[in-house]
Scaffold this motif. Sequence first.
Motif, PDB file in Angstrom:
ATOM      1  N   VAL A 174     -34.456 -20.605  -5.165  1.00 28.27           N
ATOM      2  CA  VAL A 174     -35.104 -20.764  -6.467  1.00 28.27           C
ATOM      3  C   VAL A 174     -35.675 -22.178  -6.572  1.00 28.27           C
ATOM      4  O   VAL A 174     -35.091 -23.137  -6.059  1.00 28.27           O
ATOM      5  CB  VAL A 174     -34.127 -20.520  -7.647  1.00 28.27           C
ATOM      6  N   GLY A 175     -36.836 -22.268  -7.189  1.00 30.49           N
ATOM      7  CA  GLY A 175     -37.459 -23.580  -7.370  1.00 30.49           C
ATOM      8  C   GLY A 175     -38.138 -24.035  -6.087  1.00 30.49           C
ATOM      9  O   GLY A 175     -38.100 -23.363  -5.057  1.00 30.49           O
ATOM     10  N   ARG A 176     -38.757 -25.171  -6.189  1.00 23.57           N
ATOM     11  CA  ARG A 176     -39.547 -25.685  -5.071  1.00 23.57           C
ATOM     12  C   ARG A 176     -38.656 -26.290  -3.992  1.00 23.57           C
ATOM     13  O   ARG A 176     -37.652 -26.933  -4.304  1.00 23.57           O
ATOM     14  CB  ARG A 176     -40.492 -26.754  -5.606  1.00 23.57           C
ATOM     15  N   VAL A 177     -39.021 -26.066  -2.755  1.00 21.76           N
ATOM     16  CA  VAL A 177     -38.349 -26.721  -1.635  1.00 21.76           C
ATOM     17  C   VAL A 177     -38.697 -28.204  -1.711  1.00 21.76           C
ATOM     18  O   VAL A 177     -39.868 -28.567  -1.814  1.00 21.76           O
ATOM     19  CB  VAL A 177     -38.845 -26.138  -0.291  1.00 21.76           C
ATOM     20  N   SER A 178     -37.700 -29.070  -1.668  1.00 19.14           N
ATOM     21  CA  SER A 178     -38.016 -30.495  -1.671  1.00 19.14           C
ATOM     22  C   SER A 178     -37.702 -31.102  -0.308  1.00 19.14           C
ATOM     23  O   SER A 178     -37.352 -30.395   0.633  1.00 19.14           O
ATOM     24  CB  SER A 178     -37.307 -31.210  -2.818  1.00 19.14           C
ATOM     25  N   MET A 179     -37.844 -32.397  -0.196  1.00 17.65           N
ATOM     26  CA  MET A 179     -37.733 -33.029   1.118  1.00 17.65           C
ATOM     27  C   MET A 179     -36.361 -32.794   1.756  1.00 17.65           C
ATOM     28  O   MET A 179     -36.259 -32.524   2.948  1.00 17.65           O
ATOM     29  CB  MET A 179     -38.018 -34.528   1.004  1.00 17.65           C
ATOM     30  N   ASP A 180     -35.322 -32.882   0.951  1.00 18.84           N
ATOM     31  CA  ASP A 180     -33.965 -32.849   1.500  1.00 18.84           C
ATOM     32  C   ASP A 180     -33.106 -31.724   0.964  1.00 18.84           C
ATOM     33  O   ASP A 180     -31.952 -31.598   1.350  1.00 18.84           O
ATOM     34  CB  ASP A 180     -33.263 -34.184   1.172  1.00 18.84           C
ATOM     35  N   LYS A 181     -33.629 -30.954   0.042  1.00 16.19           N
ATOM     36  CA  LYS A 181     -32.809 -29.946  -0.631  1.00 16.19           C
ATOM     37  C   LYS A 181     -33.587 -28.678  -0.923  1.00 16.19           C
ATOM     38  O   LYS A 181     -34.782 -28.734  -1.204  1.00 16.19           O
ATOM     39  CB  LYS A 181     -32.314 -30.492  -1.986  1.00 16.19           C
ATOM     40  N   ILE A 182     -32.846 -27.552  -0.881  1.00 15.38           N
ATOM     41  CA  ILE A 182     -33.336 -26.349  -1.527  1.00 15.38           C
ATOM     42  C   ILE A 182     -32.242 -25.851  -2.457  1.00 15.38           C
ATOM     43  O   ILE A 182     -31.071 -26.206  -2.309  1.00 15.38           O
ATOM     44  CB  ILE A 182     -33.725 -25.226  -0.529  1.00 15.38           C
ATOM     45  N   CYS A 183     -32.646 -25.027  -3.414  1.00 19.05           N
ATOM     46  CA  CYS A 183     -31.696 -24.464  -4.368  1.00 19.05           C
ATOM     47  C   CYS A 183     -31.668 -22.957  -4.204  1.00 19.05           C
ATOM     48  O   CYS A 183     -32.701 -22.346  -3.895  1.00 19.05           O
ATOM     49  CB  CYS A 183     -32.108 -24.835  -5.798  1.00 19.05           C
ATOM     50  N   VAL A 184     -30.492 -22.370  -4.371  1.00 21.54           N
ATOM     51  CA  VAL A 184     -30.358 -20.919  -4.178  1.00 21.54           C
ATOM     52  C   VAL A 184     -29.637 -20.318  -5.376  1.00 21.54           C
ATOM     53  O   VAL A 184     -28.810 -20.987  -6.026  1.00 21.54           O
ATOM     54  CB  VAL A 184     -29.594 -20.597  -2.868  1.00 21.54           C
ATOM     55  N   ASP A 185     -29.953 -19.067  -5.654  1.00 24.16           N
ATOM     56  CA  ASP A 185     -29.345 -18.365  -6.789  1.00 24.16           C
ATOM     57  C   ASP A 185     -28.077 -17.652  -6.316  1.00 24.16           C
ATOM     58  O   ASP A 185     -28.154 -16.680  -5.564  1.00 24.16           O
ATOM     59  CB  ASP A 185     -30.353 -17.362  -7.354  1.00 24.16           C
ATOM     60  N   LEU A 186     -26.934 -18.160  -6.782  1.00 23.60           N
ATOM     61  CA  LEU A 186     -25.646 -17.615  -6.335  1.00 23.60           C
ATOM     62  C   LEU A 186     -25.089 -16.589  -7.312  1.00 23.60           C
ATOM     63  O   LEU A 186     -24.010 -16.027  -7.086  1.00 23.60           O
ATOM     64  CB  LEU A 186     -24.627 -18.767  -6.200  1.00 23.60           C
ATOM     65  N   THR A 187     -25.792 -16.342  -8.421  1.00 22.41           N
ATOM     66  CA  THR A 187     -25.226 -15.569  -9.541  1.00 22.41           C
ATOM     67  C   THR A 187     -24.676 -14.207  -9.119  1.00 22.41           C
ATOM     68  O   THR A 187     -23.620 -13.797  -9.580  1.00 22.41           O
ATOM     69  CB  THR A 187     -26.314 -15.363 -10.628  1.00 22.41           C
ATOM     70  N   ASP A 188     -25.411 -13.512  -8.242  1.00 24.93           N
ATOM     71  CA  ASP A 188     -25.039 -12.133  -7.930  1.00 24.93           C
ATOM     72  C   ASP A 188     -24.152 -11.987  -6.695  1.00 24.93           C
ATOM     73  O   ASP A 188     -23.886 -10.868  -6.261  1.00 24.93           O
ATOM     74  CB  ASP A 188     -26.321 -11.293  -7.704  1.00 24.93           C
ATOM     75  N   LEU A 189     -23.740 -13.096  -6.114  1.00 27.62           N
ATOM     76  CA  LEU A 189     -22.935 -12.957  -4.897  1.00 27.62           C
ATOM     77  C   LEU A 189     -21.611 -12.266  -5.211  1.00 27.62           C
ATOM     78  O   LEU A 189     -20.918 -12.662  -6.147  1.00 27.62           O
ATOM     79  CB  LEU A 189     -22.662 -14.327  -4.254  1.00 27.62           C
ATOM     80  N   PRO A 190     -21.267 -11.247  -4.424  1.00 27.69           N
ATOM     81  CA  PRO A 190     -20.022 -10.519  -4.683  1.00 27.69           C
ATOM     82  C   PRO A 190     -18.793 -11.416  -4.549  1.00 27.69           C
ATOM     83  O   PRO A 190     -17.843 -11.292  -5.309  1.00 27.69           O
ATOM     84  CB  PRO A 190     -19.997  -9.429  -3.612  1.00 27.69           C
ATOM     85  N   ARG A 191     -18.834 -12.334  -3.613  1.00 25.27           N
ATOM     86  CA  ARG A 191     -17.697 -13.241  -3.441  1.00 25.27           C
ATOM     87  C   ARG A 191     -18.118 -14.629  -3.909  1.00 25.27           C
ATOM     88  O   ARG A 191     -19.170 -15.120  -3.498  1.00 25.27           O
ATOM     89  CB  ARG A 191     -17.277 -13.268  -1.962  1.00 25.27           C
ATOM     90  N   LYS A 192     -17.321 -15.218  -4.781  1.00 21.68           N
ATOM     91  CA  LYS A 192     -17.699 -16.522  -5.341  1.00 21.68           C
ATOM     92  C   LYS A 192     -17.624 -17.602  -4.265  1.00 21.68           C
ATOM     93  O   LYS A 192     -16.789 -17.555  -3.360  1.00 21.68           O
ATOM     94  CB  LYS A 192     -16.771 -16.887  -6.514  1.00 21.68           C
ATOM     95  N   VAL A 193     -18.525 -18.544  -4.355  1.00 14.52           N
ATOM     96  CA  VAL A 193     -18.607 -19.578  -3.323  1.00 14.52           C
ATOM     97  C   VAL A 193     -18.640 -20.953  -3.983  1.00 14.52           C
ATOM     98  O   VAL A 193     -18.976 -21.068  -5.164  1.00 14.52           O
ATOM     99  CB  VAL A 193     -19.876 -19.396  -2.456  1.00 14.52           C
ATOM    100  N   GLY A 194     -18.300 -21.969  -3.215  1.00 16.04           N
ATOM    101  CA  GLY A 194     -18.295 -23.322  -3.765  1.00 16.04           C
ATOM    102  C   GLY A 194     -18.869 -24.323  -2.782  1.00 16.04           C
ATOM    103  O   GLY A 194     -19.392 -23.965  -1.721  1.00 16.04           O
ATOM    104  N   VAL A 195     -18.758 -25.574  -3.157  1.00 17.88           N
ATOM    105  CA  VAL A 195     -19.246 -26.662  -2.313  1.00 17.88           C
ATOM    106  C   VAL A 195     -18.592 -26.567  -0.930  1.00 17.88           C
ATOM    107  O   VAL A 195     -17.408 -26.256  -0.817  1.00 17.88           O
ATOM    108  CB  VAL A 195     -18.924 -28.020  -2.974  1.00 17.88           C
ATOM    109  N   GLY A 196     -19.386 -26.802   0.105  1.00 18.56           N
ATOM    110  CA  GLY A 196     -18.863 -26.773   1.471  1.00 18.56           C
ATOM    111  C   GLY A 196     -19.070 -25.429   2.154  1.00 18.56           C
ATOM    112  O   GLY A 196     -18.844 -25.296   3.359  1.00 18.56           O
TER     113      GLY A 196
END
Length: 359
Positions: free
Chosen positions: A294-316
């Motif tokens: 989701v959102g624009r790809v930037s130099m060092d980061k991209i953002c992803v939509d985690l809302t619908d993931l069946p298994r919750k995920v965190g940093v790392g």
Amino acid sequence: MTRPIRARIDLSALRHNHAVARRHAGDASIWSVVKANSYGHGLMRVAKTLADITDGFALIELEGAIQLREAGIRQPILMLEGFYEAEELPAFAEYALTTVIHSRAQAEAFCSAPLPSKLPVYLKLNTGMNRLGLDADEVPAVLEMLERSRLAASVTFMTHFADADGPRGVDWQLAALARFPPAVQRSLANSAGLLRHQGTRADWVRPGIMLYGGSPFPEQTAEQLGLLPVMTLQSELIAVRRIAVGDHVGYGCTFTAQRPTTVGIVACGYADGYPRHAPNGTPVLVAGQRCGIVGRVSMDKICVDLTDLPRKVGVGETVTLWGEGLPADEVAAAAGTVSYELFCALSARVPVIEVREFG
Ligand SMILES: *Cc1c(COP(=O)(O)O)cnc(C)c1O
């Protein structure tokens, strides 16, 4: 902790894909195409991995060819665009490189070069691609010139297909070949020709993308072709946040949340080689689960939509951008490009980890 992005290069997958090429090649010999740093996979890494099973290496860059020789590569090395200036020719002789000659001017430069030894020559013929190559009416004079110079150890005819992976196919170019004088040795096929058009095998084939586990065909997956991904680009989630309806993500606010959304921030951006023009929804695997950016790809980061993931995920959590579990071809298609470009764009700042399963 170091930045978590890395590219895993699976050397056994590379050898597997070469074996697939070998099966399709029949009696033809194989030039493994290693131009552009082996399509981003590392020139020396790929050459050393294939050295005992391939018949030759083909590339564009003279420095790379010299590196191959200095590392002890003994197979023929084909320079796909030949030389750019006559001053390079002594190095071609010193390092025993096979040169392409694609134009009359190049032929003239070759024939008047002070070469200490003969070189094998690939005469590139234009059969409809209309980039490089001699037209049929130029060939007799060039052949005569080469003969008179006594500088060609051998002459192989070569041509390149414009649409071996598409609806126009190769027959029209094979028909154009018939207008040229008969050749002793010929080299025609790229990956698409080799995989789809048996009649193009000739004496030497020139597979590139298939060795790296990319499909040359938009409508046929690498898996269907029996190919394995060689490069897997992975990173990690370095932050996770919840945003509300109406909130935006990233530069230009190109994504607006239509519902409460969990957004993961991935340490990978266009400076790593991820395509900046990848739109919202371009697939990504987070801990093996598929979601979209989701959102624009930037130099060092991209953002992803985690809302619908069946298994919750965190940093790392591990994020796969392409490769094992997520074909580069699919990511490329979503971003309006081809896997070739994704692989070639892998940037020097991404650490590479070699994976080997053979002895
Ligand atoms: C790059 C290249 C190839 C390899 O093409 P793929 O589509 O990657 O298999 C073959 N021949 C020539 C002349 C090339 O430049």
